[in-house]
Motif scaffolding. Structure first.
Motif, short mmCIF file in Angstrom:
data_model
loop_
_atom_site.label_atom_id
_atom_site.label_comp_id
_atom_site.label_asym_id
_atom_site.label_seq_id
_atom_site.Cartn_x
_atom_site.Cartn_y
_atom_site.Cartn_z
N ALA A 95 0.84 -1.21 0.00
CA ALA A 95 0.00 0.00 0.00
C ALA A 95 0.87 1.25 0.00
O ALA A 95 0.55 2.25 -0.67
N HIS A 96 1.97 1.23 0.76
CA HIS A 96 2.89 2.37 0.78
C HIS A 96 3.53 2.57 -0.60
O HIS A 96 3.63 3.69 -1.09
N LEU A 97 3.96 1.47 -1.20
CA LEU A 97 4.66 1.55 -2.49
C LEU A 97 3.74 2.05 -3.60
O LEU A 97 4.16 2.84 -4.46
N ILE A 98 2.50 1.61 -3.58
CA ILE A 98 1.53 2.06 -4.59
C ILE A 98 1.26 3.55 -4.42
O ILE A 98 1.26 4.31 -5.40
N GLN A 99 1.06 3.98 -3.18
CA GLN A 99 0.83 5.41 -2.92
C GLN A 99 2.04 6.24 -3.32
O GLN A 99 1.91 7.30 -3.94
N LEU A 100 3.22 5.74 -2.99
CA LEU A 100 4.45 6.46 -3.33
C LEU A 100 4.61 6.58 -4.84
O LEU A 100 4.93 7.66 -5.35
N GLY A 101 4.41 5.49 -5.56
CA GLY A 101 4.55 5.53 -7.01
C GLY A 101 3.60 6.53 -7.64
O GLY A 101 4.00 7.33 -8.50
N GLN A 102 2.35 6.51 -7.21
CA GLN A 102 1.36 7.42 -7.77
C GLN A 102 1.66 8.87 -7.41
O GLN A 102 1.56 9.77 -8.26
N ASP A 103 2.06 9.09 -6.16
CA ASP A 103 2.32 10.47 -5.72
C ASP A 103 3.59 11.03 -6.36
O ASP A 103 3.64 12.22 -6.68
#
Length: 334
Positions: free
Chosen positions: A126-134
């Protein structure tokens, strides 16, 4: 009148800064101030019962006034565009830069909003997905602007050729290490000759996207901060700097090679859902890691006088060259 002997790097009093900043920004009188970090810049934390701030003092040897103004301009644009960043606070006189007549001369400082949350080193999906998108959303902003003031430019001249010219005297007694750096720099340049760089996204990179420079709050929202190294270059430099997190995590035996690859792929896939990358951009990411490590080797060399023997002793230099060899082994197929 008492004469003050000149200094090249002083540390401003936290107590005096507290009084100055309370008045300049009309902060709560109960606000405290303490030094957090004395390094690239001096960083202080100010806090009271309801608010926290970060105050950063720049060294003139590291950042000139126009570069600081460019950082402020960038952060103001990012905030206006809805990117979650730690941003400069405006004082009662409408200024976003404080200036101090320190022993070594004028020093500039900025009061930043506090990035709520905490650093997370062991990032879950969840952190990695949010980071990639942001990060991709951030790049939507940084790829479409041109600042009024100059920031550093990250290209082969500034990250390979100039560093190697400046570092050469330091390697007089380490010829094998210097030969290695020279040869691998040539390999990187030749590798890029095979990429269609005209299709690479270009703009302002953070250039230090380690987990220490973004916080996750309790809801999983990210706030980015510490844009001190921000400059112009290929935007994949930011993906490369994040890959370094997994490089060091593996070297410290904190994650397996398989899990590191899986996690970075999760991040990359999330990024590309917002900003697709060309095949050549994906292939180029690891090779920019060589330029990153050589760039910072020069940075340590340039700042040796201020940091003394903490950086760039012969032992430390050889250690950094060994890191580059390990990076090559792990990521680069020359």
């Amino acid at each position: 009148m008492q004469n003050i002997f000149p200094a090249q790097y002083s540390t401003l009093s936290a107590a005096a800064l507290k009084d100055h900043l309370i008045e300049a920004y009309r902060l709560d009188p109960s606000t405290t101030c303490r030094l957090l970090i004395r390094n690239v810049n001096d960083t202080y934390i100010l806090e009271n019962l309801s608010q926290k701030y970060i105050f950063k003092i720049y060294r003139d040897a590291h950042r000139k006034r126009n570069e600081i103004e460019a950082e402020i301009e960038l952060l103001n644009i990012l905030r206006t565009n809805g990117n979650a960043v730690s941003y400069p606070i405006t004082d009662v006189n409408g200024k976003q830069i404080q200036q101090f007549n320190a022993i070594e001369g004028l020093r500039n400082g900025i009061l930043f909003s506090f990035a709520e949350g905490k650093v997370i080193l062991d990032l879950e999906n969840a952190h990695l997905i949010q980071l990639g998108q942001d990060m991709a959303t951030l790049h939507q902003s940084t790829s479409s602007i041109k600042l009024n003031n100059a920031r550093p430019i990250f290209n082969f001249e500034t990250t390979l050729f100039e560093p190697l010219r400046d570092l050469k005297p330091h390697f007089t007694e380490m010829p094998e290490e210097f030969d290695y750096l020279t040869n691998i720099a040539d390999k990187v340049v030749k590798k890029f000759e095979g990429f269609n760089t005209s299709k690479f996204s270009y703009g302002y990179c953070h250039y230090d996207f380690f987990p220490k420079n973004f916080h996750f709050d309790k809801a999983g929202k990210i706030t980015f901060f510490d844009f001190d190294f921000a400059g112009e270059g290929y935007l994949i430099n930011d993906l490369m700097s994040f890959l370094n997190h997994y490089f060091f995590h593996q070297l410290n035996n904190l994650i397996s090679k398989e899990q590191a690859e899986k996690d970075f792929d999760t991040f990359l896939n999330a990024y590309q859902r917002v900003r697709p990358l060309t095949d050549d951009e994906l292939k180029a990411i690891p090779f920019l890691g060589i330029t990153f490590h050589i760039f910072f080797l020069k940075f340590f060399y340039d700042n040796y006088d201020d940091w003394s023997n903490a950086f760039l002793t012969p032992r430390y230099t050889k250690h950094r060259v060994t890191l580059i060899k390990k990076w090559e082994e792990m990521y680069c197929n020359f």
